[in-house]
Design a protein around this motif. Structure first.
Motif, mmCIF file in Angstrom:
data_model
loop_
_atom_site.group_PDB
_atom_site.id
_atom_site.type_symbol
_atom_site.label_atom_id
_atom_site.label_comp_id
_atom_site.label_asym_id
_atom_site.label_seq_id
_atom_site.Cartn_x
_atom_site.Cartn_y
_atom_site.Cartn_z
ATOM 1 N N GLN A 321 0.865 -1.175 0.000
ATOM 2 C CA GLN A 321 0.000 0.000 0.000
ATOM 3 C C GLN A 321 0.902 1.225 0.000
ATOM 4 O O GLN A 321 1.749 1.388 0.875
ATOM 5 N N GLN A 323 1.238 5.582 -1.498
ATOM 6 C CA GLN A 323 0.708 6.769 -2.163
ATOM 7 C C GLN A 323 1.864 7.490 -2.846
ATOM 8 O O GLN A 323 2.963 7.576 -2.298
ATOM 9 N N TRP A 335 -2.127 13.017 -7.153
ATOM 10 C CA TRP A 335 -1.794 12.014 -6.146
ATOM 11 C C TRP A 335 -2.595 10.745 -6.413
ATOM 12 O O TRP A 335 -3.806 10.803 -6.637
ATOM 13 N N ALA A 337 -3.272 6.636 -4.933
ATOM 14 C CA ALA A 337 -3.090 5.634 -3.878
ATOM 15 C C ALA A 337 -3.237 4.261 -4.517
ATOM 16 O O ALA A 337 -4.190 4.012 -5.255
ATOM 17 N N SER A 338 -2.291 3.389 -4.252
ATOM 18 C CA SER A 338 -2.300 2.052 -4.848
ATOM 19 C C SER A 338 -2.127 1.007 -3.758
ATOM 20 O O SER A 338 -1.329 1.185 -2.832
ATOM 21 N N HIS A 339 -2.881 -0.065 -3.868
ATOM 22 C CA HIS A 339 -2.666 -1.215 -2.994
ATOM 23 C C HIS A 339 -2.956 -2.479 -3.788
ATOM 24 O O HIS A 339 -3.754 -2.469 -4.735
ATOM 25 N N VAL A 360 -6.397 10.290 -5.316
ATOM 26 C CA VAL A 360 -6.623 10.848 -3.981
ATOM 27 C C VAL A 360 -6.168 12.302 -3.923
ATOM 28 O O VAL A 360 -5.847 12.805 -2.845
ATOM 29 N N LYS A 364 -5.893 14.586 -0.641
ATOM 30 C CA LYS A 364 -4.624 15.185 -0.252
ATOM 31 C C LYS A 364 -4.778 16.699 -0.055
ATOM 32 O O LYS A 364 -4.243 17.263 0.897
#
Length: 612
Positions: A321, A323, A335, A337-339, A360, A364
């Protein structure tokens, strides 16, 4: 053209076509080893058909024997490929038996090309002509069978046993699919293997005068194998269509949720990404994506963090996880976010990375705005707090300034004498410097508290924090007739923190304590600040007052924003203080002292505790 030529040439051509088809399948998917084995079975059968045709049209014993010699080469690959196909496709068959058959057939093919004629015959004295399919063909008339022929007979028997054992093993699995494979593939190979072996052995041992008939039975078994493989291909096609539909539905749901999906295959170095993912990275719908193009879009300051997250996930097999920012040609930096997770093979090598991505940027921006508001609120709290201390701080500054003035007047008087006392003048100058330093320290602390700034973490002594608070508050404490006792040992470990923000917390707690004891008798007004080490992982600072304590119904709410028990209070001091402490990885809480009064405790992790 004769029927024999037409049939055997047609059989060879059909086998050749099947071999090319399944070889192509393997070239497109290098993991489809069953298709490769079946391709070798088909291509080698084509070679067997050509050599059989050559034997049937031979004009002499020598020519027939030469064709029989070359028949052993495709026959070797044919039998080895059948054994491998059974092992791969049926997933059964004893491994030692497989290698025994391969070893015997290898020895046979080597001996075949080492012998004067071929492996089966030491000599062929004559050939005969017979009618077959309405025409005359050549067959063995008289010959001397090789004394090693029993080895070929043994290899054929072991091959039949191997296929039978694999079919029985598969049948015992009791599933519909397994039993169909055992019946069509295992049974088909076994049946026509027996027919081909029996007819061939009858010819070689001179029991029957007839042509070698290897191609027709094996062609039928090849068709059975190809039919079953075709069923698997059709089933795979249906599954691919269902998978595509499922993928479309998943992409539709992901797009509705604002998510992008992506998969990177480390074996083929290919990226698959939904249109949403492509858009987030700024790729065109039909643009080719590779590792370099994706890495090139990640902000250079964030790329090491992304790489570290993936490396850690590969090593621990845990989900990643992270960012990071991406820089796209079409828009400003955003921005993401990856998971997701990584897939490794049994040897620990990376095979695939799967992830979900979402934008995101708005979150942010909201966080940054909230952080800016928090900084402004914290700064306002410090200004308000210092406003409360204005008169006391003016008194604190007036003392060293007054001392400086008196010392300066004394020095002026000494200088007016005919013989000034230089020793006395040096002492006066030293006192002036000392008072100037004292006033400068107060002003410097005031400037630090009044300055609007972000948190800056650095190694910090708890003793310094306590001394800062004591320096700024001792005059106010004296004006309120409060005994302020500060105790912090020199042996306390260092903490990582922002000196100004933590000083604000400690000053706010002490001021609250002094407010709480305003109504107490002067002799009972006492504030104690003490610091201690807690198991070498954190430092605890306790602010204890001698008041009446906090009512039980108010104790759970005192850290809520805008909750206050003061007539002119805003209710933000304790809320901001807790936010600051938690930002340092610590805790702030309150409790009532058993001897009366309230205790506010805050803990801060030590440098060693933070590292661990």
């Amino acid at each position: 053209m004769s029927y024999v030529t037409i049939l055997w040439s047609g059989a060879a051509a059909a086998a050749l076509l099947l071999g090319i088809v399944h070889a192509t399948v393997w070239l497109l998917n290098r993991q489809a080893w069953s298709n490769l084995a079946l391709a070798v079975v088909a291509l080698s059968l084509s070679g067997i058909g050509i050599t059989e045709l050559g034997m049937m049209v031979s004009q002499s014993p020598e020519e027939w024997g030469e064709w029989a010699r070359w028949c052993h080469l495709p026959l070797f690959f044919h039998i080895v490929a059948i054994v491998v196909f059974v092992r791969l496709y049926l997933g059964a068959g004893r491994r030692w038996l497989m290698w025994t058959i391969i070893g015997i057939r290898t020895a046979i093919v080597i001996a075949n090309f080492s012998s004067p004629l071929n492996f089966n015959f030491d000599s062929i004295t004559s050939v005969a002509r017979m009618h077959f399919l309405g025409e005359e063909i050549t067959v063995v008339g008289q010959g001397v069978v090789s004394h090693w022929q029993w080895l070929a007979t043994l290899a054929s028997a072991l091959l039949a046993i191997f296929v039978l054992d694999a079919a029985i093993t598969l049948w015992r699995q009791r599933t519909k699919d397994a039993r169909r494979r055992a019946l069509f593939v295992g049974g088909g190979i076994l049946l026509f293997l027996v027919l081909a072996t029996v007819s061939t052995q009858l010819v070689i041992w001179g029991i029957a005068v007839m042509p070698m008939l290897i191609t027709p039975p094996f062609l039928i078994s090849l068709v059975a194998m190809a039919y079953e493989m075709t069923r698997d291909t059709l089933r795979a096609g249906r599954l691919a269509a269902e998978l595509l539909e499922s993928q479309n539905r998943l992409e539709l749901a992901a797009n509705a949720a604002g998510l992008g999906l992506g998969v990177w295959d480390a074996r083929t170095l290919q990226f698959w990404a939904t249109q949403r993912s492509r858009g987030l990275f700024g790729f065109e719908p039909d643009e080719q994506i590779d590792v370099d193009s994706v890495a090139g879009r990640i902000h250079r300051e964030d790329f090491p963090r992304v790489r570290e997250a993936l490396i850690s996930s590969i090593g621990t097999r845990a989900r990643f996880q992270v960012q990071f920012r991406v820089c796209t040609p079409q828009s400003a930096t955003r921005w993401l976010a990856s998971h997701g997770d990584v897939v490794v093979d049994p040897h620990g090598r990376l095979t695939m990375i799967r992830g979900v991505i979402r934008d995101v940027s708005e979150q942010k921006q909201t966080q940054e705005e909230a952080e800016e508001l928090r900084r402004e609120l914290t700064h306002a709290g410090r200004v308000t707090m210092l406003g409360q201390l204005a008169s006391a701080l003016a008194h604190e500054l007036s003392q060293p300034l007054g001392a400086i003035l008196r010392n300066a007047e004394a020095a002026e008087m000494l200088l007016s004498t005919p013989s000034p006392d230089l020793v006395e003048l040096r002492a006066i100058v030293a006192d002036i410097l000392k008072d100037d330093q004292r006033a400068g320290d107060v002003i410097e602390r005031l400037r630090a508290l009044l300055k609007r700034r972000q948190m800056q973490f650095s190694p910090l002594s708890v003793e310094t924090l306590v001394k800062d608070a004591n320096t700024l508050l001792r005059a106010d404490a004296a004006a309120r007739h409060v005994a302020l006792e500060c105790c912090a040992g020199d042996a306390l470990p260092m903490v990582a923190g922002d000196r100004v923000h933590l000083s604000q917390v400690l000053i706010n707690l002490i001021l609250n304590g002094m407010d709480a004891i305003n109504e107490s008798a002067s002799s009972r007004r006492r504030i104690t600040v003490a610091a201690r080490n807690v198991e070498d992982t954190s430092v605890e600072i306790a602010v204890v007052d001698s008041g009446t304590g906090i009512a039980a119904d108010r104790l759970p709410r005192i850290f809520e924003p805008f909750y206050t028990t003061k007539a002119n209070g805003m209710g933000m001091g304790l809320s901001v203080s807790r936010t600051i402490v938690e930002a340092h990885g610590g805790r702030l809480w309150a409790e009532n002292d058993v001897d009366g009064g309230a205790i506010f405790r805050l803990t801060l992790p030590t440098l060693q505790g933070s590292a661990s």
